[in-house]
Every structure is written in structure tokens, then in C-alpha cells.
Write an enzyme that holds these catalytic residues in place. Sequence first.
Site, short mmCIF file in Angstrom:
data_model
loop_
_atom_site.label_atom_id
_atom_site.label_comp_id
_atom_site.label_asym_id
_atom_site.label_seq_id
_atom_site.Cartn_x
_atom_site.Cartn_y
_atom_site.Cartn_z
N TYR A 574 18.99 -7.74 -26.68
CA TYR A 574 20.34 -7.53 -27.10
C TYR A 574 20.79 -8.62 -28.17
CZ TYR A 574 20.28 -10.54 -22.91
OH TYR A 574 20.12 -11.38 -22.07
N HIS A 577 20.70 -6.85 -31.26
CA HIS A 577 21.34 -5.42 -31.36
C HIS A 577 22.80 -5.73 -31.42
CE1 HIS A 577 17.16 -3.65 -30.83
NE2 HIS A 577 17.86 -2.57 -30.79
N HIS A 578 23.15 -6.81 -31.17
CA HIS A 578 24.75 -6.97 -30.88
C HIS A 578 25.13 -8.40 -31.50
CE1 HIS A 578 28.37 -7.18 -28.12
NE2 HIS A 578 28.04 -5.98 -28.23
N PHE A 579 25.44 -8.59 -32.59
CA PHE A 579 25.93 -8.24 -33.63
C PHE A 579 25.03 -9.01 -34.82
CE2 PHE A 579 29.77 -8.61 -31.12
CZ PHE A 579 30.22 -7.24 -30.89
#
Length: 691
Positions: A574, A577-579
Amino acid sequence: MAQELAGLVHTAHETALRAHQALEHWALAGAARSTPAVTAPAKAAAAGERTAVAVLEAGETAHGTHARERGFLRAKVTYHHDDEPPPAAVLRADTVATTGGTGSWGWTVHHGALLLAEAHGLAGESAREAAAWPVRPLSRDNRQFRALARATGGHLGPADVEMGRGGLRRVTEATHSGAETGRHRLGCLTATVDLGRGGPSTGWPALLDAAWQALHLHALHQGLHTCLLQPALLPWAGKSTEIEVLDTEQLTGTLTLEADIAAIGLVPRPHVVADMRVHTSRGPLARLHNVAVILRERPGTPVGPGAVVRQGAGEETPAYANELHMAHAAEGDLHVAYGSPADPAQPKVRPRLPRGDLLMLDRLLTAPPTDGEGSPESEYVTEYDVPAAPWYVRENGGNVPHLMYLESSLQAAAFVGGALGASLEFPDESLTVRNLEGQDHMVRQADLLGRTVRQRTRILARTPLPGAVLQRYGYELSVDDEVFYRGESVHGFFTESALASQQGMDGGRPVPPWLRRQVPDAVHAVRPDLSALPVGQGRLAFLSGTETELVRDGGTHGLGYLLCTKPVRADDWYFAHHFLNDPVMPGSCGVEMLIQMLKGYLLCTGTIDEKELNALRTPPGAELRWTYRGQILPQHHEVQAEIHLRRIHRDGKGLTAWADGSIWRDGLRIYAVDNIVLQVGDSSGEQVGHP
């Protein structure tokens, strides 16, 4: 042990892949020795033809192609022009010096001082003896591409090809496999192409042109053209393609291309990249590596929000911002995403949407106000096309996880906040967006797979503060105009200094988990292994690698307690993927971890069996509440999560369980999640929301 086994499996897979490619290379060479040749000499492109292949043919024809030894050929071709090509009559082709010995060649093609294309390679037996291509590394990103158009069939015939606006004349038909197929799990394409018979458009340039056209057809099939206004279909400038042909004299007539899609996406513009194998009716003929095409707006055509009329699902309402803008809001140019003035000096970290498989927002149907500020109670409508088989359902036992409901609704709120001007606040500083708190509840169960979820977001309040802007939203999700989920949330748009001042849930004081505050001999904790429980797989395996302590009569209410401790890994999926430029563990992952802990507790204690586990749902009417006062970043070391059972109710209709939870980061409590409710069957009725 599991990691070692995974490493062995990966090594074995790579070894098998290399062996397979070596056998393929041997088979290709054998086919070249045994297949009779059909003569089809290449000729110059027609004068004035404005196509990419005309550029390649100018380089081939003007500088010794016919004198080149026939047979085996290797070439590396780079097309440099990112616009429609100039007329063939004004091109200049030059040979370039080569150092590859016998059979080596090279050329460039210019339009004035502008380099359009270049190629170099080997021909004849010396090319056959060159080293084999390196094995392309396997994709490890695991992103699932979602087609912009919901394609209903995989086979395309001549009538479908005509949709290519006349520019796909070499492709006679094509068959598209679904996503999740192929080596990179992004799909495959099989196309029948016609290179002609001895005319001006045969030879390896014609083969590459056919490969480009086949990928452009795949782009149209996936709907990539729908987010730009009448785009031009072009080779991707600067991408080098490697070509290997067994016998150049067989590059004529009808051939079959088998494409393995290696990349497909929208940033910087809609594009497709593939590796290809080429066959005649007699057998293998050629391979192409890294064939890349792109769709670009024509000069002077706007690309920002409001530029393209993209129809919303099932209605005639045009979209103000489409998938291209969402993709750029996630990992591209914010000028494209929000239509804001481009500023090269602007900090790279600005309000972003999640990337890759965490992006769960496709379109904004409602244009924001021109003054950049939404009035209270103003409403904005967005949409998300749920895949027919999304990764988060596959990895959650076939059920939609709560993570999807949170991400889909909160991303819509964050994008609306950015579109209303929050992305332009504090222009000289990096600005990040964080969800701070919220509450939600299920209205009803709904089948979401393969359907379009519509989000309606209302701006309830907007509060500017020193170093931050706070926005409160109300939202609801619906399918076919039937609401299935509602909630409220608060987002903060923070400068770096304001974000760094967060002190956790307890004012900066270290308050350890409940179990760590007990007298050691006063409680009896067991240590079940939750890693083996079927409560989440792959990216949703939040309990994997945890050290678990369970107290059946423990916790705040004396009804049950579970504590999980696990290390933070800088390569956790993650974070990437985030940010963009702002890696953080999403709060939705923390909530999902606590939900999985409640499932694990019920299963470990024998309260439910595995059949009931797969049937657990958040029941309608249950209100989940969360508060975030900190974040988990790659440089942190440890995460701890606890749940306190508040009530378990079983009757003849099923079971309902209630719990509260918290999450710590390196000893600081940063999340509090109240009223986690799971139900199997129809027990409890009106008691679900307030046990």
C-alpha cells in the site's frame, strides 16, 4: 518458511521461463531452415503519405535495403515523433556508421532538423548467431487494469475494425482475451493482419506498422479513446522496439500476431505496450519486444476537466472529469487532473488520489463552481465502475471488503475537495490530504460486481486554518439509483508542518494497549496463529506475520480481547499505491485489519465455524465510527492493533458480534474505531445499530 518457499517457487518459475524462451528460440531457428521462402521485396512509401510506416520505409528504401543479405534479421527501432508525421515527400534519410561487423546496418530519418526515427541492427547469419534476447522480468506490480468501456465480446471482425477510423487498414480481425490473462495478467490479443503482396508496404516496417495497428485496436476495444477528444493513434515516441525475423522474404500476405499485453494505462496519455509473436500458416516467423502505442490529443485540443463529453453510466449526463483526469490526480500532471495553472516549480506532493489498484474513482459528473469554493450543502456526483472480478473480492473470500466502501466514498470526497480549490491552497508548500474521522452505515446489501457505483458527495462545511483546510462531507453510494451505503467524513488538507504536529489519540501521551496495562499474572493470554486463518489473502492478508495474544474474558467489557503486533515493512504494497511521493498506510487498511481480527477471534474461540466465517457481513443499520490522529509511514517500525468484544448475540436466526478497536504506531495510539459489527444470518434485528 512461507517466504523461503515463495522464493524457491519464484526461482523455479524464472528458470522455467528462461528454458522456455531458449526452446522457443531454437524452434524459431529450425522453422527458418525448413520453411520455403516467398519473395516480397519492400518498396518505397507512396510520395506524400503521412503515416508512421512511411517514415520507416523512407529509411529502409533509400539506403541499401535491397542490397542487404536476405534471411534472418535483428533490429532495434525507435520512433521519436510524438505528433502525426509530416508528408513522406519531405523526409530525409541518412545511413549511420555501425560497428557490428558484417551484416550490421543503421539509418536515421529527419524532417528538417527534427529526428523522426532511427534503426540499427544485424542481417543474415551474423544476426542469427547474436546473443539471445534477455528474459523480460515478470511484472510484480499486480495492478488490475479496468477497461474504460465495458467490452461485452472478445472477437472483433471486419466491421469492428472499421471503427478504427480507417487507420487500421492492415488488421482484418482480432480476438481479445479478458484481463487477468497473459504473462503480465493484463490480457492478450490475437490479430490477423495483411501485409500485402509485393507492394510498397511490405517488409519489417510493414510488420511493425501492423503491430502498432493491432495495439491501437486493442486500445479502442478497451475504451482508451473515450477520455480524449478525437485523439490521434500514434507510436509511442522514444520507446525502442526490438524485432527478430527468421526470414524477411516471408513478410508478406496474411500473418497472425499474438500479443501479450505488458502495460496499459492512462499516464501520460492512454497507451498499450506488448510483446508479440508472429506466425505464418507454416509456423513461427518473428518476435517483437516492447511494441508501444499511445493516443494523444491533437494540437490545440484541451485535455483538462470539461474538455471531453464522456457519458455517465446509464444516463445522458456528460462527465466533467473522466478516467484520464483521475489517473493524473493519482500519479500524473495535476494540471491535467484539475485544470489548474501549470507551475513547474510547484511541489510534487499535492493532494493526490491513491494509485493503481487502490484507485476507486472514475468520473466526476458535476462541474465545480468557477470561484473554486463550494457552498455548504452543494452536491457533487462521481462514479466508479466496479470490475466483474475485482482483486479485493478475490482476496477477501469472494466478498466485498469494507475497505472498498471506505475508499470509494472517501476518494470521491477528496477529489471533490481538491477540485474545489484545496489543491491550490498554500501554493509554495507541499500539501497532503488525510482523512481525520467519519462514520458510515450500510443501508442494504447490494450486488456491485460489474456495475457502476454512483457517489453523491455533499459539502457540509469548509474551514480554513493556519497550515490546513478542513472539509466535512456527507455522502451516499448507490447502484441503479438505489442507495446501499451512507456516511460522513472530515478531510484535512495539510502543509508538512501542520501534519507533523499530529499527536495521536491521547494528546501525545503513550497509552499502551489494554493487555500491556494488566498485571502479568492477572490475565491468561493464549497465542493463536491467525496467519493461517482464511480471513484475507494476498494484499488483504493483514493478519499475516502477526504475533497474537487472545484473552477470552479480557478487554474493557470482560467479554473477549485480541492484540496483534506486526512489523512495518517498507515494501508493504500500500505504500507504493497510496499516494505519489507521499507513501502512507491507508486508514481503510487499518479498519479492515480490525474487522479481520474480529473474524479471527470468533473463529479461534469456536464461536463460528469456517462456513459461517465466509458468510459474515456488516449488517444494514450498523454504524461504524473512526477517528485518525496519526499515520503509518515506511520508516516506522511496529503496528499494534487491539479489539475489545462488546457483545455477542446468537439466536435461531444467526449471530451478531460487536467490538471496538484501536491501532498503535511505534507506541503511539493513532486510530480509534468504534462499533465494528459483523453478522451471519438475520439475528438481532433492530438491535444491530445500538447493542
